[in-house]
Every structure is written in C-alpha cells, then in structure tokens.
Design a protein around this motif. Structure first.
Motif, mmCIF file in Angstrom:
data_model
loop_
_atom_site.group_PDB
_atom_site.id
_atom_site.type_symbol
_atom_site.label_atom_id
_atom_site.label_comp_id
_atom_site.label_asym_id
_atom_site.label_seq_id
_atom_site.Cartn_x
_atom_site.Cartn_y
_atom_site.Cartn_z
ATOM 1 N N PRO A 263 -1.314 8.462 4.886
ATOM 2 C CA PRO A 263 -2.697 8.270 5.355
ATOM 3 C C PRO A 263 -3.601 7.843 4.200
ATOM 4 C CG PRO A 263 -1.822 10.425 5.978
ATOM 5 C CD PRO A 263 -0.911 9.857 4.929
ATOM 6 N N ASP A 264 -4.902 7.714 4.481
ATOM 7 C CA ASP A 264 -5.864 7.320 3.452
ATOM 8 C C ASP A 264 -5.916 8.373 2.347
ATOM 9 O OD1 ASP A 264 -6.509 5.051 4.859
ATOM 10 O OD2 ASP A 264 -8.264 5.938 5.835
ATOM 11 N N SER A 265 -5.953 7.929 1.106
ATOM 12 C CA SER A 265 -6.019 8.838 -0.038
ATOM 13 C C SER A 265 -7.280 9.687 0.033
ATOM 14 C CB SER A 265 -6.006 8.041 -1.347
ATOM 15 O OG SER A 265 -4.791 7.352 -1.498
ATOM 16 N N TYR B 119 -3.769 13.178 4.145
ATOM 17 C CA TYR B 119 -3.020 12.647 3.007
ATOM 18 C C TYR B 119 -2.364 13.783 2.223
ATOM 19 C CZ TYR B 119 -1.970 10.469 -1.479
ATOM 20 O OH TYR B 119 -1.326 10.048 -2.617
ATOM 21 N N SER C 143 -7.892 12.192 1.958
ATOM 22 C CA SER C 143 -8.085 12.869 3.239
ATOM 23 C C SER C 143 -7.199 14.102 3.325
ATOM 24 C CB SER C 143 -7.770 11.915 4.395
ATOM 25 O OG SER C 143 -6.385 11.578 4.403
ATOM 26 N N ARG D 58 1.174 4.318 -2.834
ATOM 27 C CA ARG D 58 0.913 5.727 -2.538
ATOM 28 C C ARG D 58 2.140 6.593 -2.796
ATOM 29 N NH1 ARG D 58 -3.064 4.974 2.772
ATOM 30 N NH2 ARG D 58 -4.871 4.316 1.542
ATOM 31 N N LEU E 241 0.828 -1.202 0.000
ATOM 32 C CA LEU E 241 0.000 0.000 0.000
ATOM 33 C C LEU E 241 0.866 1.257 0.000
ATOM 34 C CD1 LEU E 241 -2.796 1.323 0.152
ATOM 35 C CD2 LEU E 241 -2.668 1.121 2.648
#
Length: 350
Positions: free
Chosen positions: A87-89, A94, A91, A21, A17
């Motif tokens: 972090p989560d895409s 991010y 956000s 990213r 992951l």
C-alpha cells in the motif's frame, strides 16, 4: 542475531513501485539487496545472483512460465512469491503489510531483528566512581511531587537496537522529581534485563523496576515491560499480567504497550520512540496522537538504527524529533509549560 552476517534478497517485480517498496522494507529488517529488477533484466544479467531468498511480486504469475523455469534451473535459494502489493507508504495498511512481509521472511530466514546483547550493554556501563553526567535543572515552576500518589501522566519509551544507549542518555539528563511516570518497552533478550537495569540506573535519578501484579505507576518510576507476556492496566490503574504472549514477532510489542496504556490513561499517555529496527509503534502511535497524546521520536542521525522512529515519523504523527538530550530538554520544558498553564505556584524553599 547480533554479529550475524547480513543476508541478501533478490527482488523481482514487473512494477517499479513495488520493487522500490520491497527494497525499502527489507532494508529496514537488515537485509541487503543482491539484485532488483524485472524478469527481462534478470535473464540478461551476466551472472546469476546468489541471494539467500528470492522475492517475487508479479501482477500475474501465470504470465511468466519462462521465469520460473529459469529460476528453478539456476538457483537453490528458496523463492517467495504471491506477495501482496504494498500500500501507500506511511499508511497504517503499509505498516501492516510490512509486518506480514517480515513474518514471511523470518519463516524462511529465521529471526531478523537485531537486538542489543550483553556485550553492547556492558559497554554502556561506567566504572564505579565515574563522574555523573551533567543533568538539567528542574525549573522552579515545576512543584515537588507527592510520590505517595500515582502519576497522573505517563510517558512510554519504546526502543529496539541501539535503544539502551539512547534511553540512558535521555534518563541521565533528566532532573529528579518530575511529576510523570515512565513505561519502558525494549526489544531485548530476557536474559539481559538485569544488565539493562544496572546500566541504565547507574547515574540516573530514575531506576528501572520490574512490574508486580497490582502495581501502580508513580512519579519517577521507569517500569520495564517484561518480554515474555503481555501486561495491561486495569480500571483502577493497576498493572496486571495477561495469560498470552505479546502479539507480533518481538516482545514487548511497542504498539500493544501503547494501546494498553492508553486504554487507562487516554490523552495522559504519551510516547517517545527511540532507536530500533522495524516499525513497531507505527500503527498505534497515530491512534494515540488523534486522541491528544504527544508523540516524539529520536532524530535519525543520533540513532544506532533509525527504522523504528523513522517509521513513526513517516505517519505524520510526531510533533517533535531530537537527540536523546534534546528530547530530555523538551520534556522538562513541556512539563514546565503544563504547570504554568494550570496556574500552580512555584515551589518554595524549606
């Protein structure tokens, strides 16, 4: 850095992951990926990659002594490690993570964001006497504006690489006398602002103007935010310079322009994010949307570089996406609908 060869990075991580990213983020900054994988894959690779920079994102670097020895023996390229996990895409965190990553990359590789240069701007200019582009008609439900009164509503136009072409196409199609003002934040070398103003104003009813301390924003204005220092709007609605540079790596900061405009205009400040690299605007735009502002983006296929509008769209705050021409039509339609809702009478002939 227009015209500079694309630089390459090698990405090493024990988390798939994180690898994905990091590749996505570095691609936004115009970097190629010469290798991506974990330490086992690298050590089994037939030839040693030759990137400009190694990016290492490991859960525990102490678990990989053999990897560091392997790299130090075989590469002269700098190694950037100790990266924060992404972090989560989509956000806000991010996009803050992307900004921190960009700062670290530029410390090693120099400026990364590509900007339009004088040649690309001059290419937009039409010869004297060339035919004006076809403009939209102003609907008769939109009354004539009083240019002696400041604009009640302001639209911020934000752009970077490829932005001048998109903004020109947008402004060229707008009819005159729309009851809104514009604030234009363009990542560009300050030496080219005069060229930008001449090119964009050739056929449009809306000419760029540089702000002076104490200026208000009037209908039909397109106020070009200066590159070198931050500007804000005071409590009386007057533009004022600040003593500091714009925050972030590039000026003007689109995020900061949005926040500064919204401090005075509130939900009467809207934004359209056009072509550009990076993610400027992706932090402030969702905040404005939450308070009632409209956030629109240029659709990807029509962009010179879609990273900026795509980043804003990824937050879920954009309510419309279109080509520059479609954005112009949507703006005219939105203003017309607003006038109808307010019950304003149609204009009459003199």
């Amino acid at each position: 850095m227009t015209g500079k060869d694309r630089q390459g990075v090698a990405i090493l991580s024990d988390c798939p992951l994180q690898r994905g990213r990091l590749q996505e983020a570095t691609g936004k900054f115009g970097l190629t990926t010469t290798f991506i994988g974990d330490s086992e894959r690298l050590m089994g690779w037939p030839t040693m990659p030759e990137p400009d920079l190694w990016l290492l994102s490991l859960k525990d670097e102490a678990d990989h002594p053999a990897l560091f020895d392997y790299l130090l023996e075989r590469t002269d390229a700098p190694i950037l490690f100790g990266l924060d996990p992404a972090p989560d895409s989509g956000s806000t965190e991010y996009f803050r993570w992307e900004r921190r990553l960009l700062a670290k990359l530029e410390k090693q590789l120099g400026p990364l964001e590509q900007l339009d240069d004088s040649g690309s701007l001059e290419a937009l200019d039409e010869p004297e006497g060339s035919a004006a582009p076809q403009r939209l008609q102003r609907p008769h439900w939109i009354p004539s504006v009083d240019r002696s009164q400041p604009a009640e509503e302001v639209w911020m136009l934000g752009a970077s690489l490829g932005g001048p072409a998109a903004i020109k196409a947008f402004l060229d199609q707008l009819p005159e006398d729309l009851p809104v003002g514009f604030v234009y934040a363009q990542h560009i070398d300050d030496h080219f602002t005069d060229v930008l103003g001449r090119v964009l104003g050739r056929h449009a009813h809306y000419s760029l103007k540089s702000p002076e301390p104490g200026d208000r924003i009037y209908p039909g204005d397109v106020v070009l935010m200066p590159v070198e220092n931050e500007w804000m709007v005071d409590r009386e609605g007057r533009l004022q310079p600040k003593d500091n540079d714009w925050p972030g790596p590039y000026g003007p900061s689109i995020d900061q322009v949005l926040l500064n405009m919204a401090d005075y205009y509130g939900a009467r400040c809207h934004a359209i994010l056009f072509s550009g690299m990076g993610n400027d605007g992706a932090i402030a735009a969702p905040l404005l949307r939450a308070f009632g502002s409209r956030i629109w983006v240029q659709e990807s296929a029509s962009c010179g570089n879609s990273s900026m509008p795509d980043s804003v769209a990824a937050t879920g705050c954009a309510s419309f996406a279109g080509t520059p021409g479609e954005l112009a039509r949507q703006l005219v339609q939105t203003i017309e609908e607003s006038c109808l809702l307010r019950g304003r009478p149609p204009q009459t002939s003199a």
